[in-house]
Design an enzyme around this catalytic site. Structure first.
Site, short mmCIF file in Angstrom:
data_model
loop_
_atom_site.label_atom_id
_atom_site.label_comp_id
_atom_site.label_asym_id
_atom_site.label_seq_id
_atom_site.Cartn_x
_atom_site.Cartn_y
_atom_site.Cartn_z
N LEU A 1 0.79 -1.21 -0.12
CA LEU A 1 -0.24 0.10 -0.05
C LEU A 1 0.90 1.20 -0.07
CD1 LEU A 1 -2.51 -0.95 2.77
CD2 LEU A 1 -3.18 -0.84 0.28
N HIS A 2 0.73 2.16 -1.01
CA HIS A 2 1.63 3.45 -0.97
C HIS A 2 0.82 4.49 -1.53
CE1 HIS A 2 2.16 2.33 -5.01
NE2 HIS A 2 2.63 3.77 -5.33
N ARG A 3 -0.18 4.45 -2.13
CA ARG A 3 -0.70 5.61 -2.74
C ARG A 3 -1.55 6.54 -1.90
NH1 ARG A 3 -0.99 5.54 -8.23
NH2 ARG A 3 -0.57 3.45 -9.33
N ARG B 1 6.58 5.79 2.35
CA ARG B 1 5.26 6.60 2.45
C ARG B 1 4.15 5.95 3.46
NH1 ARG B 1 1.65 10.31 0.44
NH2 ARG B 1 3.20 10.76 -1.41
#
Length: 363
Positions: free
Chosen positions: A204-206, A237
């Site tokens: 998960l990074h967005r 992030r």
């Protein structure tokens, strides 16, 4: 022919690897500028060494910051580089801030720009990447589309004359790495995941998934409640937001791991029962490697992966009954044939030939 590649983030380095090799094989001069958008070694240096990419000729050291700060810093630094190098082509990759900065700086310096991976559209204007794609396509001179769908998107935007179907260079490196991994050793899970047990690989990074505390906590809770171990590869992030919001990542089924070098990532996908992600690149890698993918987004730019159920969009898994979410995330691989919508693994050679042909035609 002299080509200058502008890269700055992990997905671009994967695409750079086969292009750099193809340019070298054809005897062309190739210069690499690394903006430093991804400066963490796990997202940068290991890809140069692991994929045998020549070291960057120029490192700008842009680092982190808001989208405007990051894009502006790269734009200002690239002006001087382009003025000194004067390449025949500036080649930009994908949809990051480095992509847009490279394209804008080049066109304002009067240099021809080619956009690799042109024509992708999620049609979600809240995504920074969507703006980067559209703006880059509309200012570039040569649009190297990876798929027929991308070609159609560009035609609808009036860009057909500049568009060429090149195929997807990520296929080149993914399939080559798959063969190397399988020849060298059995596919293995990341550290912390019990060997010999089915597991899911997750990222998960967005911003849409990480920048809202309640949503991030709910998504991690959904992963933690799955019946299989979940190897969560923690992007910087995600790590920063989890610390800021007090969200514990390593709980329930979740096993936390650092981002992996590319060969280890391919090995982990091959060893997994499936993938849960919001990454465009990992969606496609799961598809190419024959693993079902669950995408935690309402849309995907890689629509071909949805055919036959190989990829499924589940934007809010925490809103589903737990048993339904578990069945979706841990579903078996479909029986549907995947086909080859992204090409046959020889796209980098076509990219070089198109640069040669279009450069000659342009005079």
């Amino acid at each position: 022919m002299k080509v200058l590649s502008v890269v700055g983030a992990r997905p671009q380095l994967v695409k750079l690897a086969p292009v750099a090799a193809a340019l070298s094989a054809a005897g062309h001069r190739h210069r690499i500028v690394h903006t430093g958008q991804h400066y963490d070694a796990d997202l940068s240096d290991v890809f140069f060494s692991g994929l045998s990419i020549p070291d960057p000729d120029v490192r700008l050291g842009v680092g982190s910051g808001s989208h405007g700060v990051q894009t502006g810093a790269a734009l200002a630094a690239l002006d001087e580089v382009f003025a000194e190098e004067r390449p025949d082509w500036v080649l930009v990759y994908g949809d990051t801030n480095s992509t847009l900065a490279g394209a804008l700086s080049a066109v304002k310096t009067g240099l021809p720009v080619a956009h690799l991976e042109a024509g992708l559209r999620s049609f979600n204007r809240r995504m920074p990447e969507e703006h980067n794609r559209v703006l880059t396509d509309h200012c570039a001179d040569l649009l190297l589309a990876p798929t027929e769908e991308a070609v159609r998107h560009l035609a609808r935007e009036g860009l057909a004359a500049r568009t060429r179907l090149a195929g997807d260079v990520m296929v080149d490196v993914c399939l080559r790495t798959r063969d190397e991994v399988l020849a060298a050793r059995p596919a293995a899970p990341p550290a912390g995941v019990p060997a010999g047990r089915p597991f899911l690989l997750a990222t998960l990074h967005r911003p849409g998934n990480t920048d809202d505390p309640a949503r991030l906590a709910a998504l991690i809770g959904a992963l933690a409640g799955l019946p299989l171990p979940v190897a969560l590869l923690v992007h910087p992030r995600l790590a920063a937001r989890a610390r800021e919001y007090g969200v514990e990542l390593a709980r329930g089924s979740v096993r936390v791991s650092r981002p992996l070098p590319y060969a280890e990532l391919v090995a982990a996908v091959l060893a997994s029962a499936g993938v849960v992600t919001d990454s465009g690149g990992l969606q496609k890698e799961a598809f190419l490697l024959g693993r079902p993918c669950t995408t935690v987004r309402p849309e995907t730019e890689w629509v071909e992966t949805l055919d036959g159920g190989w990829n499924m969009l589940v934007p809010d898994p925490y809103e589903l009954p737990r048993d339904r979410w578990a069945r979706l995330a841990a579903r078996p691989a479909p029986r549907a044939a995947r086909g080859a919508p992204y090409g046959d693994g020889s796209a980098a050679g076509r990219v070089v030939r198109l640069l040669e042909e279009e450069g000659a035609a342009g005079g």
